[in-house]
Design a protein around this motif. Sequence first.
Motif, PDB file in Angstrom:
ATOM      1  N   GLY A   1      -2.698  10.487   1.740  1.00  0.00           N
ATOM      2  CA  GLY A   1      -2.689   9.476   0.767  1.00  0.00           C
ATOM      3  C   GLY A   1      -0.958   9.054   0.349  1.00  0.00           C
ATOM      4  O   GLY A   1      -0.169  10.158   0.583  1.00  0.00           O
ATOM      5  N   PHE A   2      -0.640   7.852   0.127  1.00  0.00           N
ATOM      6  CA  PHE A   2       0.619   7.460  -0.046  1.00  0.00           C
ATOM      7  C   PHE A   2       1.069   7.904  -1.290  1.00  0.00           C
ATOM      8  O   PHE A   2       2.107   8.744  -1.483  1.00  0.00           O
ATOM      9  N   ILE A   3       0.557   7.640  -2.552  1.00  0.00           N
ATOM     10  CA  ILE A   3       0.727   8.024  -3.776  1.00  0.00           C
ATOM     11  C   ILE A   3      -0.531   8.059  -4.813  1.00  0.00           C
ATOM     12  O   ILE A   3      -1.600   7.848  -4.243  1.00  0.00           O
ATOM     13  N   ASP A   4      -0.277   8.664  -5.860  1.00  0.00           N
ATOM     14  CA  ASP A   4      -1.549   8.762  -6.428  1.00  0.00           C
ATOM     15  C   ASP A   4      -2.057   7.549  -7.269  1.00  0.00           C
ATOM     16  O   ASP A   4      -2.994   7.464  -8.021  1.00  0.00           O
ATOM     17  N   TRP A   5      -1.143   6.489  -7.308  1.00  0.00           N
ATOM     18  CA  TRP A   5      -1.634   5.162  -7.950  1.00  0.00           C
ATOM     19  C   TRP A   5      -1.676   5.071  -9.408  1.00  0.00           C
ATOM     20  O   TRP A   5      -2.393   4.311 -10.073  1.00  0.00           O
ATOM     21  N   GLU A   6      -1.089   6.123 -10.158  1.00  0.00           N
ATOM     22  CA  GLU A   6      -1.253   6.288 -11.553  1.00  0.00           C
ATOM     23  C   GLU A   6      -0.215   5.299 -11.972  1.00  0.00           C
ATOM     24  O   GLU A   6       1.077   5.637 -12.192  1.00  0.00           O
ATOM     25  N   ALA A   7      -0.325   4.187 -12.751  1.00  0.00           N
ATOM     26  CA  ALA A   7       0.563   3.338 -13.002  1.00  0.00           C
ATOM     27  C   ALA A   7      -0.334   2.295 -13.471  1.00  0.00           C
ATOM     28  O   ALA A   7      -1.154   1.350 -13.001  1.00  0.00           O
ATOM     29  N   ILE A   8       0.499   1.325 -14.536  1.00  0.00           N
ATOM     30  CA  ILE A   8      -0.218   0.135 -15.485  1.00  0.00           C
ATOM     31  C   ILE A   8      -0.675  -0.960 -14.375  1.00  0.00           C
ATOM     32  O   ILE A   8      -1.746  -1.706 -14.646  1.00  0.00           O
ATOM     33  N   LEU A   9       0.038  -1.191 -13.408  1.00  0.00           N
ATOM     34  CA  LEU A   9      -0.243  -2.321 -12.589  1.00  0.00           C
ATOM     35  C   LEU A   9      -0.827  -1.888 -11.190  1.00  0.00           C
ATOM     36  O   LEU A   9      -0.981  -2.782 -10.290  1.00  0.00           O
TER      37      LEU A   9
ATOM     38  N   PHE B   1      -8.291 -15.565  -1.927  1.00  0.00           N
ATOM     39  CA  PHE B   1      -8.764 -14.669  -2.367  1.00  0.00           C
ATOM     40  C   PHE B   1      -9.155 -13.619  -1.343  1.00  0.00           C
ATOM     41  O   PHE B   1      -9.257 -12.352  -1.255  1.00  0.00           O
ATOM     42  N   ASP B   2      -9.584 -14.179  -0.002  1.00  0.00           N
ATOM     43  CA  ASP B   2     -10.194 -13.333   0.920  1.00  0.00           C
ATOM     44  C   ASP B   2      -9.096 -13.251   2.015  1.00  0.00           C
ATOM     45  O   ASP B   2      -9.432 -13.201   3.069  1.00  0.00           O
ATOM     46  N   SER B   3      -7.741 -13.228   1.829  1.00  0.00           N
ATOM     47  CA  SER B   3      -6.698 -13.094   2.687  1.00  0.00           C
ATOM     48  C   SER B   3      -6.927 -11.675   3.256  1.00  0.00           C
ATOM     49  O   SER B   3      -7.596 -10.765   2.933  1.00  0.00           O
ATOM     50  N   PRO B   4      -6.381 -11.745   4.675  1.00  0.00           N
ATOM     51  CA  PRO B   4      -6.444 -10.477   5.484  1.00  0.00           C
ATOM     52  C   PRO B   4      -5.671  -9.343   5.075  1.00  0.00           C
ATOM     53  O   PRO B   4      -5.983  -8.172   5.466  1.00  0.00           O
ATOM     54  N   TRP B   5      -4.827  -9.592   4.026  1.00  0.00           N
ATOM     55  CA  TRP B   5      -3.903  -8.573   3.514  1.00  0.00           C
ATOM     56  C   TRP B   5      -4.393  -7.831   2.216  1.00  0.00           C
ATOM     57  O   TRP B   5      -4.092  -7.108   1.371  1.00  0.00           O
ATOM     58  N   LYS B   6      -5.837  -8.390   1.794  1.00  0.00           N
ATOM     59  CA  LYS B   6      -6.304  -8.107   0.591  1.00  0.00           C
ATOM     60  C   LYS B   6      -5.854  -8.025  -0.705  1.00  0.00           C
ATOM     61  O   LYS B   6      -5.592  -7.392  -1.398  1.00  0.00           O
ATOM     62  N   ASN B   7      -4.845  -9.361  -0.889  1.00  0.00           N
ATOM     63  CA  ASN B   7      -3.923  -9.416  -1.901  1.00  0.00           C
ATOM     64  C   ASN B   7      -4.805  -9.591  -3.203  1.00  0.00           C
ATOM     65  O   ASN B   7      -5.813 -10.186  -3.224  1.00  0.00           O
ATOM     66  N   GLN B   8      -4.323  -9.105  -4.444  1.00  0.00           N
ATOM     67  CA  GLN B   8      -4.745  -9.401  -5.673  1.00  0.00           C
ATOM     68  C   GLN B   8      -4.522 -10.758  -6.083  1.00  0.00           C
ATOM     69  O   GLN B   8      -5.198 -11.260  -7.141  1.00  0.00           O
ATOM     70  N   PHE B   9      -3.490 -11.425  -6.131  1.00  0.00           N
ATOM     71  CA  PHE B   9      -3.064 -12.788  -6.277  1.00  0.00           C
ATOM     72  C   PHE B   9      -2.741 -12.737  -8.049  1.00  0.00           C
ATOM     73  O   PHE B   9      -3.415 -13.599  -8.678  1.00  0.00           O
ATOM     74  N   ARG B  10      -2.219 -11.519  -8.487  1.00  0.00           N
ATOM     75  CA  ARG B  10      -2.000 -11.561  -9.744  1.00  0.00           C
ATOM     76  C   ARG B  10      -0.583 -12.527  -9.924  1.00  0.00           C
ATOM     77  O   ARG B  10       0.401 -11.795 -10.103  1.00  0.00           O
TER      78      ARG B  10
ATOM     79  N   GLY C   1       4.051  -7.977  -5.888  1.00  0.00           N
ATOM     80  CA  GLY C   1       5.114  -7.669  -4.764  1.00  0.00           C
ATOM     81  C   GLY C   1       5.137  -9.025  -3.812  1.00  0.00           C
ATOM     82  O   GLY C   1       6.308  -8.803  -2.993  1.00  0.00           O
ATOM     83  N   ASP C   2       4.344 -10.023  -4.128  1.00  0.00           N
ATOM     84  CA  ASP C   2       4.328 -10.993  -2.947  1.00  0.00           C
ATOM     85  C   ASP C   2       5.171 -12.511  -3.324  1.00  0.00           C
ATOM     86  O   ASP C   2       5.190 -12.486  -4.533  1.00  0.00           O
ATOM     87  N   VAL C   3       5.700 -13.035  -2.295  1.00  0.00           N
ATOM     88  CA  VAL C   3       5.976 -14.402  -2.630  1.00  0.00           C
ATOM     89  C   VAL C   3       5.450 -15.227  -1.665  1.00  0.00           C
ATOM     90  O   VAL C   3       5.287 -15.113  -0.306  1.00  0.00           O
TER      91      VAL C   3
ATOM     92  N   PRO D   1      -8.666  -1.887  -5.462  1.00  0.00           N
ATOM     93  CA  PRO D   1      -7.944  -2.844  -4.918  1.00  0.00           C
ATOM     94  C   PRO D   1      -6.363  -2.660  -4.719  1.00  0.00           C
ATOM     95  O   PRO D   1      -5.895  -3.021  -3.762  1.00  0.00           O
ATOM     96  N   TRP D   2      -5.857  -1.952  -5.623  1.00  0.00           N
ATOM     97  CA  TRP D   2      -4.487  -1.536  -5.490  1.00  0.00           C
ATOM     98  C   TRP D   2      -4.040  -0.679  -4.357  1.00  0.00           C
ATOM     99  O   TRP D   2      -3.076  -0.855  -3.948  1.00  0.00           O
ATOM    100  N   ALA D   3      -5.130   0.174  -4.005  1.00  0.00           N
ATOM    101  CA  ALA D   3      -4.910   1.023  -2.875  1.00  0.00           C
ATOM    102  C   ALA D   3      -5.379   0.443  -1.519  1.00  0.00           C
ATOM    103  O   ALA D   3      -4.846   0.780  -0.423  1.00  0.00           O
ATOM    104  N   GLU D   4      -6.074  -0.605  -1.522  1.00  0.00           N
ATOM    105  CA  GLU D   4      -6.798  -1.512  -0.102  1.00  0.00           C
ATOM    106  C   GLU D   4      -5.667  -2.294   0.002  1.00  0.00           C
ATOM    107  O   GLU D   4      -5.699  -2.841   1.408  1.00  0.00           O
ATOM    108  N   MET D   5      -4.863  -2.735  -0.492  1.00  0.00           N
ATOM    109  CA  MET D   5      -4.043  -4.149  -0.302  1.00  0.00           C
ATOM    110  C   MET D   5      -2.875  -3.543   0.562  1.00  0.00           C
ATOM    111  O   MET D   5      -2.215  -2.389   0.653  1.00  0.00           O
ATOM    112  N   ASP D   6      -2.457  -4.479   1.615  1.00  0.00           N
ATOM    113  CA  ASP D   6      -1.458  -4.311   2.527  1.00  0.00           C
ATOM    114  C   ASP D   6      -0.063  -4.801   2.134  1.00  0.00           C
ATOM    115  O   ASP D   6       0.133  -6.133   1.884  1.00  0.00           O
TER     116      ASP D   6
END
Length: 904
Positions: free
Chosen positions: A257-265, A471-480, A500-502, A174-179
């Motif tokens: 690919g943007f980044i390798d997504w290796e991170a705790i969040l 949860f079904d937002s068009p930007w695929k937000n995780q809502f943490r 990263g959202d507000v 989900p971290w790589a799918e989010m806009d």
Amino acid sequence: MNTIFRSYLIFFTSLLAFGCNTNEKKQDTGFILQEIDLPDYEKNIDHKGLLTALGDRNDESIRTGEHIYNNICFNCHGNPETPGSIPNAFKFWEGEFKVGKDPYSIYQTLTRGYGSMPPQVSLTPIEKYDIINYLRETFIKEKNPNQFFEIDSIYLASLPLGTSSGPEPKEFKPWAEMDYGNFLINTYELVGLNAPERERSSGPSPLPDENLINANFAYKGIAVRIDKGEGGVAAGKAWMMFDHDLMRVAGAWTGEGFIDWEAILFNGRHNISPRTSGDLHFSNPVGPAWANPMTGKFDDPRFQARDGRKFGPLPREWAQYKGLYQFENRVIISYTVGNAKVLETFGLEMLDSSPVFTRTLNISPSDKPLKMRVAPSQVSVELLGNGASLKKQDGFTLMEVSPSQRLQIKLLISKAKPEELKEFAKTSSPPESLESMIKGGPSRYPQKLSTEVIQGTQEGPFQVDILNPPFDSPWKNQFRLSGLDFFKDPNKGVICSTDGDVWLVEGFTKNSGKLTWQRIASGLFQPLGIKVINEEIFVTCRDQLVKLHDFNGDRETDFYEAYNSDHQVTDHFHEFAMGLQVDKEGNFYYAKSARHAREALVPQHGTLIKVSKDGQKTEIVATGFRAANGVCINPDGTFIVTDQEGHWNPMNRVNWVKKGGFYGNMFSYNPPPDSTDSGMEQPLVWIERDRDQSPSELLWVESKKWGALDGKLLNLSYGYGKVFVVPFEKIGDQVQGGIFELPIPRFSTGVMRGRFNPGDGQLYLCGLSAWGSTQPQLGGLYRIRKVEKPMVILVGLQANKNGMKLIFTDELDRESVQDLNNYTIKVWDLLRSRKYGSTHYNEQTLKVTKAELGKDGKTIKLSIPEIKPTWVMEINYQLKDDKGKDVEGLVQNTIHQLGEASSW
């Protein structure tokens, strides 16, 4: 996002609305989830078939299991060579299973969670048996043979019958799918196609520092997508990185690919930062991009850590990051160099098939000549515009800027041959003015999303409403969700997420049964606190305190002002900036965590931090924290900061904080020489992991609707999704007390932040599960409503030389109070050391010789002849209220000092 998983999240949150108290069930079975909580497909799994099939696909199964273990389990459990980040986590190679050692029992633990082990709701049945196969064959069979269970026909025949294998495995990212929008701020390491393996230290704590002196980290990296297309920065193919500590373009890269997504969040990995993926076309080393206007030199004056690296922003008189503007998909960065104001944006042009990266700069007049490192000298650079020139010096191409002129400059940077780029520059568009892009633009997220409010119908004094995010937002937000606050209109609030959202949310108090969600900001660096001050929004991010500005009235953020960016950010995964509170004078406060299992590199590691009202000054209020999850400001101007079990923390602790105090973590920066318990400030209470694995932020009840709880102190639980009352007393200068769990179901997320809404007087909570929480849902929003029913909640606690006083909100039955068989009191000590956590020492059961009920009918006096100061005390009671209803409870507390012998 995986549709089944997303549906399951929504399903799980609805359990609370129908009164499913998973906490009570867990006390019966040990499992976090019960069968009723599970997806329907779990009731028809062919366990025999899945286990039998492992024989035909054993090698593939073990490879899959290893992949899952390394990405999901290794962080906490480790392996025989490398300890996990939670040393108390189960060790498959030497431990003894609590639920059962056979595959189906292990499957149940993975599926339903047990104790501190959260349910693995993102894994399919096939994946769960793959990881079980990996554990059995890799760790258990040879290293822990007593726990290896032989599978035979009798065992297979005993398994539950079913016909399904469950959903097909699908890699869940989900971290790589989010806009995220067209920029994302984070700590990044810039690497090329043939990047060396990461160096990762291991061994006993404190772990040694890796040699990262030559690594190219943008600790406050603004990654900007510069190619066109939908999906935001994660879906791009070309990017540039701006480091706002140093006002440098750290590099530019292209790829699939943007980044390798290796991170705790992102993918959950500990002790690692994401790397760029693809072809790094150019990069600039860590250091100031602009020369000091006073000296013309590039020498780096910043704080130098023990490992030789330098951290934090440049001096403000040299250069200062002011923030960034968003205009459509353009990002315009604002900063100063000396007294010159700079606006800068990035772009992409193509020379045949070769990318040409562009930098457009608008520079106000300067009273001194300026110069900037553009790129290493082997990279081709061209300049368009007047008033500046290029030269090569010390291995770089420099841009020199004449003083006293307003300039519009465009830089072209490419791997193309110099003569090819020179010819290309003749056809490139001239440098543009950026002034029209800093006044607000069209909405990027115009959709307003609607969600249903699920009203709670629980019995008892509290009802819990589920306020599901979209949860079904068009930007695929995780809502943490990681912070919330309200405007003067209490029907309207703002909520931030650690992704990263507000969000602007409306519908809190009008009771329409719906909430409206509008995404008003994105791309921020791990927001973990938010505050509305005079209708203006401030957000605590890992890299800065951000003020959000809307210029054109559409509510979206047009300018992300760096209100304060004094943050000392390193590459370490653990140094979250937590919470945001404001005192009566308007000063800001947040807590910054320390490095995990390592000694601090910068003074801000493990501290409570104050930022002045105008954002111009930062100071450290207190030190010695390990993982300080937020801050509470007390009526007397002191603070409360929680901390988590770990190295130098034998258990979780709630700290009543004094200015200048040290709170125990000897891995902090420049700790005191005395590492004994007397060398630190003592906590209000030590919290046993069975009560709460990870306490978060405290808050004071500010609501007459909460009756006898108005003015009392609450503690939120990130670890177990609970809410506690914190009864306390002060003896001399020491505050001491305990925790008492509110009688409500566990939330399906860890609970991070809470605010009382001044409109309806009820408590709103938001939470997430991203690290160290047993709760399975990624994020959630809730409301606790106090209703007109008796509470019988413990709100006062006094320790004295002849026993304990327990003070309740409602009246009790005198006969049940006087029955000594209704009380069990245990005490034990802890050992604070560099080791992770502590076992119990000197466990004892204390005898109650007399129990009396006061004239108010709410106060119990327990005579305990053997009472003395103790790290941990637990008082269990089984009483009745004045109506004859059973009242059971447990309070855990700490006693540092005993008051004078009590009398009524």
